[in-house]
Design a protein around this motif. Structure first.
Motif: not given
Length: 350
Positions: A120-126, A186-190, A209-217, A234-242
């Motif tokens: 898994s690759a963790i990607l953080v926009a910063y 590919l994990l797209l992470h804030d 595609p899977k939404h991971m943060a389904s419950a935030m405090d 979380a998306l596979t590279p195939e999901h992302y390109m599709k």
């Protein structure tokens, strides 16, 4: 004389059907569905009893040789469930490095005791969020190691004082990360979100595609609105390109989450979500009201950002196939790989 159990035709038929069904489940479900089976059978987790994220990590020691190294167990032997998350003390980089001795330069990690089943690759926009970054790195490294993943952490940093463009930065991150490895997920992470449960597996769904943060405090552990896809996904590279990646044309509006949800649907997919009991996250808040924060963080859970875009018309032309940027530097730090980019002209209306 009666047949023995093994020779009984009915028993043999039952055994054959059972094996066929088991193989079909594995074939159609893949690794994350196998993991999910463990979760479904796990007892209800009690968040009043939490554990340190570094608990029992010392049990993972270096194997004598890679040649004799077995594959990692399907379920990690050191899962504890709910984790103790606090932001009262800011950890130093030196401390984080010391507590994560097997993390290699660039924020890369492979289990020292077994061969990882998943990458898994963790990607953080910063941009300019150092306090958030230190907290995230302190928790996310041991969190991922607990899951026996092979992973790397990438920071994609926007230069200049122009309006922040999270979605375009993540497109850049995907392109650069895929140069390093054929990632499974590919994990797209804030940068300001930390997971609260180590059973929240950082692996992709094979189909959607899977939404991971389904419950935030911050939102009382509910979604701010139905189509929300922000925070961690979380998306596979195939999901992302599709779906042609994320849109490049959202400058600080926060409306890209609706655009992304729409393009997932237009690409013939749907959003799946981690169970709210497992997809729990704590949101860091230093009361810094900066433009790098998305609007969904600043308003109530009833606020839904409006969009000036017509996604149905633009999604095939605005995304990975139209991505332009200037790579300024790519540096391997002890805990992450920093990718600094100029993402181009910021329109005056942003």
């Amino acid at each position: 004389m009666s047949l023995s159990r093994v020779e009984n035709p009915c028993f043999l038929l039952f055994l054959f059907v059972f094996q066929a069904i088991f193989i079909l489940i594995l074939y159609r479900g893949g690794p994350s569905n196998v993991f999910r089976g463990f979760l479904d059978s796990h007892q209800i987790l009690d968040y009043s009893k939490t554990h340190d994220v570094y608990t029992n990590l010392s049990l993972f020691t270096q194997a004598p040789s890679e040649e004799a190294m077995p594959y990692c167990s399907v379920q990690s032997p050191i899962f504890v469930g709910p984790l103790t998350i606090t932001f009262r003390v800011l950890p130093s980089e030196k401390m984080i490095i010391k507590k994560n001795p097997f993390v290699q330069s660039g924020g890369r990690y492979r289990p020292p005791h077994c061969l990882a089943r998943y990458k898994s690759a963790i990607l953080v926009a910063y941009r300019n969020q150092e306090k958030y970054l230190h907290h995230l790195l302190y928790y996310i490294h041991p969190f991922l190691q607990r899951q026996q993943l092979s992973y790397s952490i990438y920071l994609i940093q926007q230069v200049g004082n122009g309006t922040f463009n999270r979605a375009k930065l993540l497109n850049v991150g995907v392109r650069e990360a895929l140069k390093d490895e054929d990632w499974d997920c590919l994990l797209l992470h804030d940068v300001d979100l930390v997971p609260e449960n180590d059973y929240n597996l950082y692996v992709c769904d094979e189909h959607y595609p899977k939404h991971m943060a389904s419950a935030m405090d911050k939102f009382q552990y509910t979604l701010p609105y139905k189509s929300f896809f922000g925070g961690v996904s979380a998306l596979t590279p195939e999901h992302y390109m599709k779906m042609n990646g994320f849109p490049n044309t959202y400058w600080g509006s926060g409306g890209e989450n609706d655009d992304i949800a729409t393009r997932i649907q237009l690409a013939g997919m749907k959003i799946v979500r981690t169970s709210p009991h497992l997809g729990r996250y704590k949101v860091m808040d230093y009361n810094e009201e900066t433009e790098t924060q998305e609007p969904w963080r600043r308003y109530s859970s009833f606020f839904r950002p409006t969009s000036r875009h017509n996604t149905r018309k633009t999604w095939k032309d605005d995304g990975m196939n139209s991505l332009e940027f200037k790579l300024l530097s790519r540096t391997e730090h002890p805990l992450y790989t920093n990718i600094t980019v100029d993402i181009g002209y910021v329109p005056p209306f942003s």
